[in-house]
Design a protein around this motif. Sequence first.
Motif, PDB file in Angstrom:
ATOM      1  N   PHE A 259     100.540  30.851  28.366  1.00  0.00           N
ATOM      2  CA  PHE A 259      99.200  30.259  28.373  1.00  0.00           C
ATOM      3  C   PHE A 259      99.117  28.941  27.610  1.00  0.00           C
ATOM      4  O   PHE A 259      98.613  27.938  28.142  1.00  0.00           O
ATOM      5  N   PRO A 260      99.601  28.856  26.348  1.00  0.00           N
ATOM      6  CA  PRO A 260      99.544  27.550  25.667  1.00  0.00           C
ATOM      7  C   PRO A 260     100.340  26.465  26.406  1.00  0.00           C
ATOM      8  O   PRO A 260      99.885  25.317  26.506  1.00  0.00           O
ATOM      9  N   LYS A 265     101.273  21.533  29.278  1.00  0.00           N
ATOM     10  CA  LYS A 265     102.127  20.858  30.263  1.00  0.00           C
ATOM     11  C   LYS A 265     101.474  20.690  31.630  1.00  0.00           C
ATOM     12  O   LYS A 265     101.719  19.705  32.328  1.00  0.00           O
ATOM     13  N   TYR A 266     100.655  21.684  32.026  1.00  0.00           N
ATOM     14  CA  TYR A 266     100.130  21.666  33.384  1.00  0.00           C
ATOM     15  C   TYR A 266      98.672  21.240  33.457  1.00  0.00           C
ATOM     16  O   TYR A 266      98.176  20.898  34.512  1.00  0.00           O
ATOM     17  N   ARG A 267      97.991  21.273  32.316  1.00  0.00           N
ATOM     18  CA  ARG A 267      96.601  20.819  32.291  1.00  0.00           C
ATOM     19  C   ARG A 267      96.387  19.620  31.386  1.00  0.00           C
ATOM     20  O   ARG A 267      95.279  19.113  31.268  1.00  0.00           O
ATOM     21  N   LYS A 273      94.161  20.901  20.215  1.00  0.00           N
ATOM     22  CA  LYS A 273      93.050  21.344  21.051  1.00  0.00           C
ATOM     23  C   LYS A 273      93.414  22.626  21.782  1.00  0.00           C
ATOM     24  O   LYS A 273      92.594  23.546  21.907  1.00  0.00           O
ATOM     25  N   THR A 274      94.666  22.724  22.233  1.00  0.00           N
ATOM     26  CA  THR A 274      95.129  23.942  22.893  1.00  0.00           C
ATOM     27  C   THR A 274      95.051  25.135  21.949  1.00  0.00           C
ATOM     28  O   THR A 274      94.656  26.238  22.342  1.00  0.00           O
ATOM     29  N   GLY A 275      95.431  24.938  20.686  1.00  0.00           N
ATOM     30  CA  GLY A 275      95.374  26.020  19.710  1.00  0.00           C
ATOM     31  C   GLY A 275      93.986  26.614  19.581  1.00  0.00           C
ATOM     32  O   GLY A 275      93.824  27.834  19.461  1.00  0.00           O
TER      33      GLY A 275
END
Length: 433
Positions: A259-260, A265-267, A273-275
């Motif tokens: 998910f992270p 990588k894909y979004r 921010k991902t965290g």
Amino acid sequence: MDKTSFQSKPTRVRFQILAFLFINVVINYMDRTNIAVAASSISGELNLNNFQLGLVFSAFGWTYVASQIPGGILIDRFGPRLLYSITLISWSVVTLCQGFIKGFAALFGLRLAIGVFEAPSYPINNRIVTNWFPNNERASAIAFYTSGQFIGLAFLTPLLAIVQQYFGWRGLFVITGAVGVLWGIIWYYLYRDPTEHPQVNQLELDYIAESTAGTKNAIAKPRLTWTSFKQVFMHRKLWGIYIGQFAVTSTLWFFLTWFPTYLIKYRGLNFLKTGFLTSIPFLAAFAGVLLAGFFSDHLIKKGYSFGVARKTPIIAGLLLSMVIVGANYVSSTPLIILFMSVAFFGNGLASITWVFVSALAPPNLIGVTGGVFNFIGGLSSIIVPLFIGLLAGGGNFKPALIFISSLAFIGALSYIFLVGSVKQTNSLVASQS
């Protein structure tokens, strides 16, 4: 509290034990998933491609799965206090060692070792709940300690991201490993089984024993024979919960591993921010698992059948988990997180599946049945990370989300048609009705 009042009311030590289990689960999942937080940095420094990263993600699962049934046998023979202490400290030491690796082989080997030492943890959790809680409280108890994997990660994921920001990915492993070692020592000094705990009075023991698998049966050291061992493989209803567990854990392992990386990588989202964004689905799952447990026990107390009360949130949750595929058809970050959150909320709803181990397993084979149950569920920790790595290898993540959604649907069908009707028992259901 004086001695008179101590004897006039049941003590509530079981809830203290449940809080300890919650902490165990938080640490357990912290050490399983810190690799997901560190993955982007590790792959950059060690030059790992997607396939190698998938292997690292799945390495835990190979030994975790292989060690499930032996772990279940050890639990039935030796009990949870010493075994949990040894495994918790051991996997934490291995976690700490990951901070010193120099290449792919060492990282892969250490992830294999973590799988070995974490393998008995969930069968131990189930054994402890069976020892400490009567039937009408077990779903809530399972929901509470299971919520540790979600609420812990919801708050720990951004915290781990901050730790890595300041101390690097190596420091992340050292710090999380040290926390587990300390708690493993504390667990050994604090935990006791009900009849051995100095703070438990007879009234609480009597209340626990109202369960049809009372305290004496739950704590008994069984004799394991090949004939009794075969029982855990011979029944349709048990295979229904085994397949259902594989489906439930498949969604979970997507969130625990890819998910992270999917968001980064894909979004195209940045690391910090991902965290914080990854914490939103974990909070949704936390709400789902608590709702499932308390709602299920509420239905039991209101007189609904065991099957209806226990299966309803599981089936509804698996169907909701299929919503993950909706992220394939949107591009805005809020909508992506919305679909992921609804899917993980459903995964939380479905996460009380362990209640069926206590309900369907022979009382003297709860640990072994839990080991088989977790063995088959744990296969997802191998298959899902590898398949996602292969399916997304060309830069397209859509097939991977379709794969996860399809597995959730299979799990729902398994509970509907294979598990079928279930009565509230604490022995293996020989009838295939």
